[in-house]
Design a protein around this motif. Sequence first.
Motif, PDB file in Angstrom:
ATOM      1  N   HIS A  31       0.820  -1.264   0.024  1.00 57.63           N
ATOM      2  CA  HIS A  31      -0.038  -0.093  -0.215  1.00 57.63           C
ATOM      3  C   HIS A  31       0.777   1.324   0.065  1.00 57.63           C
ATOM      4  O   HIS A  31       1.895   1.419   0.856  1.00 57.63           O
ATOM      5  N   HIS A  41       1.057   4.501   1.210  1.00 57.50           N
ATOM      6  CA  HIS A  41       0.212   5.399   2.178  1.00 57.50           C
ATOM      7  C   HIS A  41       0.453   6.777   1.854  1.00 57.50           C
ATOM      8  O   HIS A  41       1.399   7.291   1.783  1.00 57.50           O
ATOM      9  N   TRP A  73       4.992   6.699   2.524  1.00 56.46           N
ATOM     10  CA  TRP A  73       5.484   5.688   2.744  1.00 56.46           C
ATOM     11  C   TRP A  73       4.934   4.485   2.071  1.00 56.46           C
ATOM     12  O   TRP A  73       3.902   4.441   1.816  1.00 56.46           O
ATOM     13  N   HIS A 131       3.779   0.033   2.647  1.00 56.63           N
ATOM     14  CA  HIS A 131       3.959  -1.149   3.424  1.00 56.63           C
ATOM     15  C   HIS A 131       2.905  -2.160   3.137  1.00 56.63           C
ATOM     16  O   HIS A 131       1.942  -1.661   2.365  1.00 56.63           O
ATOM     17  N   HIS A 151      -0.654  -4.233   2.899  1.00 57.85           N
ATOM     18  CA  HIS A 151      -1.977  -4.180   3.536  1.00 57.85           C
ATOM     19  C   HIS A 151      -2.551  -5.261   3.590  1.00 57.85           C
ATOM     20  O   HIS A 151      -3.783  -5.370   3.449  1.00 57.85           O
ATOM     21  N   HIS A 160      -6.933   7.733   9.153  1.00 59.32           N
ATOM     22  CA  HIS A 160      -6.306   7.630   7.815  1.00 59.32           C
ATOM     23  C   HIS A 160      -7.284   7.220   6.795  1.00 59.32           C
ATOM     24  O   HIS A 160      -8.277   6.421   7.037  1.00 59.32           O
ATOM     25  N   HIS A 186      -7.567   6.232   2.565  1.00 55.97           N
ATOM     26  CA  HIS A 186      -6.670   5.972   1.349  1.00 55.97           C
ATOM     27  C   HIS A 186      -7.274   6.835   0.391  1.00 55.97           C
ATOM     28  O   HIS A 186      -8.187   7.380   0.013  1.00 55.97           O
ATOM     29  N   HIS A 232      -9.528   4.196   8.260  1.00 58.57           N
ATOM     30  CA  HIS A 232      -9.415   3.479   9.371  1.00 58.57           C
ATOM     31  C   HIS A 232      -8.313   4.093  10.328  1.00 58.57           C
ATOM     32  O   HIS A 232      -7.831   5.179  10.090  1.00 58.57           O
ATOM     33  N   HIS A 250      -5.022   4.293  12.223  1.00 60.79           N
ATOM     34  CA  HIS A 250      -3.697   3.698  11.733  1.00 60.79           C
ATOM     35  C   HIS A 250      -2.966   3.180  13.172  1.00 60.79           C
ATOM     36  O   HIS A 250      -1.888   2.641  12.984  1.00 60.79           O
TER      37      HIS A 250
HETATM   38 CU1  C2O Z   1      -0.821   3.209   6.175  1.00 67.97          CU
HETATM   39 CU2  C2O Z   1      -4.321   1.661   5.390  1.00 67.97          CU
HETATM   40  O1  C2O Z   1      -2.682   2.209   5.741  1.00 67.97           O
END
Ligand code: C2O
Length: 477
Positions: free
Chosen positions: A127, A129, A167, A169, A171, A407, A409, A455, A457
């Motif tokens: 993902h 971010h 960044w 990461h 998901h 957060h 998306h 959501h 974080h």
């Molecule tokens: Cu860093 Cu759903 O995210």
Amino acid sequence: MRGALVIVLVALAGCGTEGEASLDAAPDSILDASVEDATAADADAASDADLPTPDVPLPPDAVDHDPDPEVVHVRLRAAPREFVVRGETVSGFAYNEVNPAPTIRARRGSRVIIDVDNQLEAPTTIHWHGLHVPFDMDGVVWMGAPIGAGETFRYEFVVSQQAGTYWYHPHFDTERQVDLGLYGAFVIEDPVEPASDLDAVVFFDSWGEAPGTSGHTGHRDGTHLTWTANNVAEGALRVAAGSVVRLRLLNASNAGYLNISGQGMRAIGASQGLLPADREWRERELLVPGDRRDFEVRVGSEAVEIRTAPHTLHGGAGHGDERVLFRIEPTGEAELPSGLDWPSPEIRPSVDPSYTDILYSFQGDTDLERWFINGERFPDVTIEEVPLDSVQIIELRNVSPAEHPFHMHGHGFEILSINDVPVSTYSFVDTFNLPVRSRVRIRLIADNPGDWMTHCHILPHAYDGMMTVLRVLAASP
Ligand code: C2O
Ligand code: CU
């Protein structure tokens, strides 16, 4: 699966001083260094004094395999990495064998291609971010399948909207995979950027959230965690005296909050790019999980300590002393250089129209470890549908006894007011902390079609259910 995590965290938090070389003997065994560093605090004072301050290593830049200046083509291989702690082999994950993973750097408007090779034993995704990517590139498994073990996937998108510090990461299996080390920075540059002497990416991560204490619960009070900067505890970043550093700080912790300060440091950027020049100076900047803050650091002949003040999720300032996260140490002597300049357009904050299109109420119980949005737990949620290009006024009400880093998306959003006080300067972000019992109103331009995860974080909260979906329809009204 949880077991491996527990071993890593317990081992890293509680091990002795005899750190070992990594099994694969990679030259960049950053985590091994941190194992020694993290334990230095527990060692007796005599041996402590003998330890030189370790360097805070900067993550490498990702190699661009495409000569076209408009295209950035990166390869990321997600794979397990083994570490030896006190003679015990424990497992973590890394992209391209480094943690933090290579920094992807692209200019605004570039096409970015990322080939992912999943050499984990588990499915994964990536993902991006904060980036406004097309929905099918967002790395969520809401509609599609994850990248299976042993499989590859190509992410491809144009970074057109905004410059700044982002960044990446996983998901999928997020809480575990991020915790085990899968994350890196994604920096987008504008044609005109403040001209710093050093652009430094520093990820903070926390250790010691092992179950059996109070777990990953949101009881986390940054004070009781061991914090590392690029995997080194209380290290030093050495820079030439007289330089101006653009310090890009990111919080990759699953649940830990930081409240950052440092002498003469000025926040110049947040999660969706540079801050307006007229934003007031703050002595501290809260850096919540998933969030980023860019700072200007002017380095004269004195070291600058980057510190955190205790912050509790139950309502702000916590007990205890500030702690040093790392230091920026000058080499040589020089006058304090002058600060950075950049063209900062005067954008006035939008006026709150006072109606509400969407209400998200953050609810939960810290004892039961149950977290909800509007009384629902993901994936059993009501999907809000909004037309493409519509403006949505969203009210975020935190009626729970814990703070939540909100957060969304695929979009950034503008903060209109906090507890009925309108913001004084324009603030456009993708991650925003909701204080306990607060009411935060935001304005969203729903310009990216898709089913966007929305959501908290704090990953244990999100994966306990504090996540919903905002559907931006493919057509305008
Ligand atoms: Cu860093 Cu759903 O995210
Ligand atoms: Cu939360």
